[in-house]
Structures are given as structure tokens and as C-alpha cells.
Write a protein that holds these residues in place. Sequence first.
Motif, mmCIF file in Angstrom:
data_model
loop_
_atom_site.group_PDB
_atom_site.id
_atom_site.type_symbol
_atom_site.label_atom_id
_atom_site.label_comp_id
_atom_site.label_asym_id
_atom_site.label_seq_id
_atom_site.Cartn_x
_atom_site.Cartn_y
_atom_site.Cartn_z
ATOM 1 N N GLY A 106 0.400 -1.328 0.452
ATOM 2 C CA GLY A 106 -0.132 0.501 -0.757
ATOM 3 C C GLY A 106 0.604 1.536 -0.160
ATOM 4 O O GLY A 106 2.613 1.677 -0.188
ATOM 5 N N ILE A 107 -0.118 2.593 -0.131
ATOM 6 C CA ILE A 107 1.143 3.337 0.133
ATOM 7 C C ILE A 107 0.704 4.370 1.755
ATOM 8 O O ILE A 107 0.004 4.134 2.447
ATOM 9 N N TYR A 108 1.833 4.373 1.794
ATOM 10 C CA TYR A 108 1.956 5.328 3.661
ATOM 11 C C TYR A 108 2.567 6.290 3.631
ATOM 12 O O TYR A 108 3.169 6.778 3.039
ATOM 13 N N TYR A 109 1.276 7.089 4.626
ATOM 14 C CA TYR A 109 1.293 8.454 4.964
ATOM 15 C C TYR A 109 1.560 8.451 6.210
ATOM 16 O O TYR A 109 0.576 8.849 6.938
ATOM 17 N N PRO A 110 3.035 9.119 6.176
ATOM 18 C CA PRO A 110 3.639 9.569 7.783
ATOM 19 C C PRO A 110 2.602 10.756 8.531
ATOM 20 O O PRO A 110 2.976 10.438 9.459
ATOM 21 N N ARG A 111 1.941 11.644 7.815
ATOM 22 C CA ARG A 111 1.131 12.034 8.582
ATOM 23 C C ARG A 111 0.116 12.287 8.371
ATOM 24 O O ARG A 111 -0.876 13.627 8.268
ATOM 25 N N GLY A 112 -1.058 11.443 7.619
ATOM 26 C CA GLY A 112 -2.316 11.188 7.495
ATOM 27 C C GLY A 112 -2.955 11.120 8.343
ATOM 28 O O GLY A 112 -3.628 11.837 8.238
ATOM 29 N N HIS A 113 -2.334 11.105 10.234
ATOM 30 C CA HIS A 113 -3.716 10.966 10.139
ATOM 31 C C HIS A 113 -3.956 13.139 11.402
ATOM 32 O O HIS A 113 -5.441 13.274 11.393
ATOM 33 N N LEU A 114 -3.257 13.370 10.820
ATOM 34 C CA LEU A 114 -2.940 14.973 10.644
ATOM 35 C C LEU A 114 -3.830 15.855 9.735
ATOM 36 O O LEU A 114 -4.053 16.745 9.355
ATOM 37 N N GLY A 115 -4.532 14.768 8.829
ATOM 38 C CA GLY A 115 -4.799 14.789 7.084
ATOM 39 C C GLY A 115 -4.011 15.315 6.698
ATOM 40 O O GLY A 115 -4.662 15.659 4.857
ATOM 41 N N ASP A 116 -2.635 15.423 6.249
ATOM 42 C CA ASP A 116 -1.616 15.737 5.949
ATOM 43 C C ASP A 116 -1.217 14.475 4.539
ATOM 44 O O ASP A 116 -0.564 13.380 5.010
#
Length: 139
Positions: A106-116
Motif C-alpha cells: 500500500g501507500i504509507y502517509y506519515p502525516r495522514g493522521h493529521l490530514g496531510d
Amino acid sequence: MATIDRHTGKTISGLDDVWQSITTILSTSLRALVMARDFGSDLPRMVDRALSPLTKIEFYAAVPEALNRISPETLMAEEPRFRVTRMRLLEESDIANGNPIFDIEGIYYPRGHLGDFSEAYDASGRISLGDEEGGYYGR
């Protein structure tokens, strides 16, 4: 964002934290938590079913559905730092005894929990839900 590794008690962060979160979500029965009825997945209720093509399809559908479900309380996906792009149920999975094993990409979004979602990385790992420890094995 950092949490405690459930096996070692040490602090983990980043992708290791995401894999542990994914394992927790997938191994928790949907509607099992009193204050978070929408947390979890349908996988635990499926593990004692006979393995058939339909069961495999349900397994494949349950994983991204659980991880991407929007929580009504937070209006955010259960694991906003990861989006499944590909997965495979391994042949050595022992579903009848509650041990499905998945290779997940998949794709990992390091700041995804912040909506970024501006920073993204490819990630892959192996999730084993039924072993005694419950495992995640990042690759």
C-alpha cells in the motif's frame, strides 16, 4: 506519533506503528468495543468458515473495508496513514484454525493522521492474525 510495541514494551513509531495498528484493527471483532462499535473488522467472525472461493472474496473485501472505514466520531479512516493497493492471502494460511496470513502492499502517509497526504511512500508487509502474538512483519 508513537505508541508502545505490544510485544516488547518499547516505543515504536512510523511504519512499525502502522503495522501494529493494522494488526489490531483486523484482529478486533467489529462492534466488540463498547465505546467504539465501528472499530474492528469482520475477519474474526470469518475464521472458522470453510475455505471456499466466496470466503476468500470476503477476506479480501474485509481488509480494506476495515482500514478505510470512516469513523463517525472522528470523521477519519480507522488507519488514515495507510491505503491498501494490493494484498494476497497466503496459501499457508490456516483459516479454519484462525490464522489468516496476508501480504499487504500500500501507500504509507506519515502525516495522514493529521490530514496531510502530501508525503507518500510505498510500503509492504505481512500480517498474521492468528498466531499467539499476532504479528506484523514489515518488508
